[in-house]
Design an enzyme around this catalytic site. Structure first.
Site, mmCIF file in Angstrom:
data_model
loop_
_atom_site.group_PDB
_atom_site.id
_atom_site.type_symbol
_atom_site.label_atom_id
_atom_site.label_comp_id
_atom_site.label_asym_id
_atom_site.label_seq_id
_atom_site.Cartn_x
_atom_site.Cartn_y
_atom_site.Cartn_z
ATOM 1 N N GLU A 233 -9.782 43.589 -15.432
ATOM 2 C CA GLU A 233 -10.490 43.918 -16.668
ATOM 3 C C GLU A 233 -10.775 42.663 -17.477
ATOM 4 O OE1 GLU A 233 -8.395 48.290 -17.288
ATOM 5 O OE2 GLU A 233 -7.402 46.541 -18.130
ATOM 6 N N GLU A 439 -14.436 55.559 -15.198
ATOM 7 C CA GLU A 439 -13.232 55.712 -14.376
ATOM 8 C C GLU A 439 -12.201 56.430 -15.222
ATOM 9 O OE1 GLU A 439 -11.455 52.006 -13.139
ATOM 10 O OE2 GLU A 439 -13.199 51.507 -11.912
#
Ligand SMILES: *[C@@H]1O[C@H](CO)[C@@H](O)[C@H](O)[C@H]1NC(C)=O
Ligand SMILES: *[C@@H]1O[C@H](CO)[C@@H](O)[C@H](O)[C@H]1NC(C)=O
Ligand SMILES: *[C@@H]1O[C@H](CO)[C@@H](O)[C@H](O)[C@H]1NC(C)=O
Length: 516
Positions: A233, A439
């Protein structure tokens, strides 16, 4: 409401309507300078066909196990007694578009500039035979130590050989703890990795990936996600599980010598040299402090809302944004080379970047945990739009997690709001006209979470006027018979099948799985 509450739209319509209403209320009651949800698409033209969109039409992907390739570079072919080809057939039958797989830096580049792609080539071949697509994630982070990780794949050994003499290639907290999950972006442009900069390391990796997988771009590989930080991320490692527990504010991670130097240079350039330092410990507290305990993050009169606070937070978040810009620039040159048609894969797949779902303290003014993670997002400032502008520049997709999370499942004392955060991200992505993929954050099998994802997808389609790029379900169940059994689909598998269809075709009613 009666228009929504019919056979075709069923509960999804109702949930969507309620969800949209809440989002609209929240966006009106807050100071975010983003567009609220409305019946207008990004271009500002009213949407056709009234308030009900067409089927969400969202393709579903399933994330493969983190250990689908073993430490010694073998593709795993058996999962609890079932072979992989049989399992791929079942995924195809259940209607998913494809799978997502992590391609680990630590497994592929064991020696500098020597790449082993073999297991991933084998996987591409199998996916091709099974007529499934693949989202590949170029994972430059360590596997292990984050929520849900059941693996340990560190960065390559040669990186650690460099770190022995220079631990500042990793992010550090103010106590000097180095975090070996991901290379600090302080060395993006420093040739300290045996003569290469971090960006050169990423770029060389991209080139080798392109040369190896070019025949799969578009027909098998539909998305190439680029890991831009810990856990893949784009964020600082501000809440490492070894030091932090939910829902502490986390700590700033800019104490490697390269980032400290860049901070001082920025302050000098602005004629405010005395501000060329990160906030002091006495002001920001510790990993597990609450915002109210700190001078920096407290709601009223907090340092975050002073000129020094603004200077520091701007710099800290810009370093993260520049990292995205540098790596995406390299990716663009490698994959979308306009000067060489052989290396221009425009339109064949999307580059994607994952943004973390830091939803704790979202309802406070300072949003402390987002600030330490590098998102300068407060009640008075949208910190995601500047990131999305960079993604737009590179036509990259934002991948956002916590699609399934509901506010009322969160502890009340952490000021969490995953739903508001998702709403803000969705609106900001639409305002910046970038593609969006979702997600879930945590593994689940319950129907309520499927419904939440459907509701978010539907409100997205209403606002944007077209569906999300994809939703990736985390994760392939282990053992696999949680879904697929010898001659039958399980109850949980059937629920997943219903979810896939509701996302793709907008059928809310349950239809029996066609059989194994
Ligand atoms: C949004 O982006 C797409 C390409 O990504 C482009 O074709 C379209 O014109 C853009 N729309 C606006 C309103 O800028
Ligand atoms: C995989 O398993 C299926 C059914 O269990 C079997 O029919 C098939 O031959 C197996 N394939 C391989 C390559 O082992
Ligand atoms: C680390 O430093 C030692 C001593 O200066 C040197 O012998 C060694 O080669 C260095 N290792 C690397 C990877 O630079």
């Amino acid at each position: 409401m009666s228009r929504l509450w019919n056979k075709r739209y069923g509960w999804t319509g109702v949930v969507m309507a309620v969800f949209m209403g809440l989002l609209l209320l929240h966006s009106l009651s807050k100071g975010h300078s983003t567009i609220p949800f409305s019946n207008r698409d990004a271009a500002g033209s009213p949407m056709k066909g009234g308030s009900i969109p067409n089927a969400p039409g969202v393709p579903i992907y399933v994330m493969m196990p983190l250990t689908s390739v073993s430490d010694d570079g073998q593709l795993k072919k058996e999962y609890s007694g079932r072979n992989i080809s049989w399992i791929l057939e079942q995924w195809k039958k259940i209607g998913v578009e494809g799978l997502m797989v992590d391609i680990w830096f630590g497994l592929v580049e064991k020696e500098p500039q020597q790449y082993d792609w073999k297991p991933y080539i084998e996987l591409c071949e199998m996916m091709k035979s099974a007529n499934l697509k693949l989202q590949t994630v170029l994972s430059f982070h360590r596997c292990g130590g984050n929520v849900g990780d059941q693996c340990y794949i560190p960065l390559p050994k040669w990186i650690f050989a460099v770190a022995e003499n220079n631990s500042d290639i990793f992010f550090k907290d103010r106590d000097g703890n180095a975090d070996d999950e991901y290379l600090s972006w302080g060395i993006d442009e420093e040739p300290v990795l045996m003569g290469r900069t971090a960006v050169q390391v990423y770029r060389d990796f991209f080139v080798s990936f392109r040369e190896t997988f070019r025949q799969y771009f578009g027909n098998v590989i539909s998305q190439v996600q680029i890991g831009l930080g810990p856990a893949g991320e784009l964020r600082y490692p501000s809440y490492q599980l070894s030091k932090w527990t939910f829902c502490g504010v986390g700590e700033f991670q800019c104490f490697d010598k390269y980032l400290l130097r860049r901070l001082q240079q920025e302050a000098d350039a602005r004629g405010i040299s005395e501000w060329g330092h990160p906030p002091y410990a006495k002001d920001v507290g510790f990993y597990n402090s609450t915002p109210a305990e700190t001078l920096f993050f407290r709601d009223d009169g907090g340092m975050w809302n002073t000129r020094y606070g603004d200077f520091f937070l701007n710099w800290y978040s810009n370093e993260l944004i520049q990292h995205a810009d540098r790596v995406l620039t390299a990716a663009g040159q490698v994959f979308f080379d306009r000067s060489n048609p052989n290396n221009d894969f425009t339109g064949r797949f999307h580059i994607a970047v994952k943004v973390a779902g830091v939803h704790w303290h979202f309802r406070s003014k300072a949003h402390a945990s987002e600030l330490t993670a590098g998102y300068y997002n407060t009640r008075y400032r949208n910190g995601y739009s500047p990131i999305f502008r960079v993604l737009k520049k590179h036509e990259a997709t934002v991948v956002f997690t916590c699609m399934e999370m509901k506010d009322n499942n969160q502890p009340t004392d952490c000021h969490c709001s995953p739903e508001d955060l998702v709403g803000l991200i969705v609106r900001s992505s639409i305002a910046n006209n970038i593609s969006f993929a979702g997600e879930n954050a945590v593994s689940f099998y319950d129907v309520e979470s499927y419904r939440q994802i459907s509701a978010v997808s539907r409100s997205y389609a209403v606002t944007k006027g077209k569906p999300m790029e994809a939703v990736t379900y985390l994760r392939w169940p282990e053992p696999i018979d949680i879904f697929f059994q010898e001659n039958a689909i399980s109850y949980l598998g059937q629920k997943f099948y219903d979810f896939v269809r509701s996302m793709a075709y907008d059928q809310a009613e349950s239809i029996d799985f066609p059989g194994l």
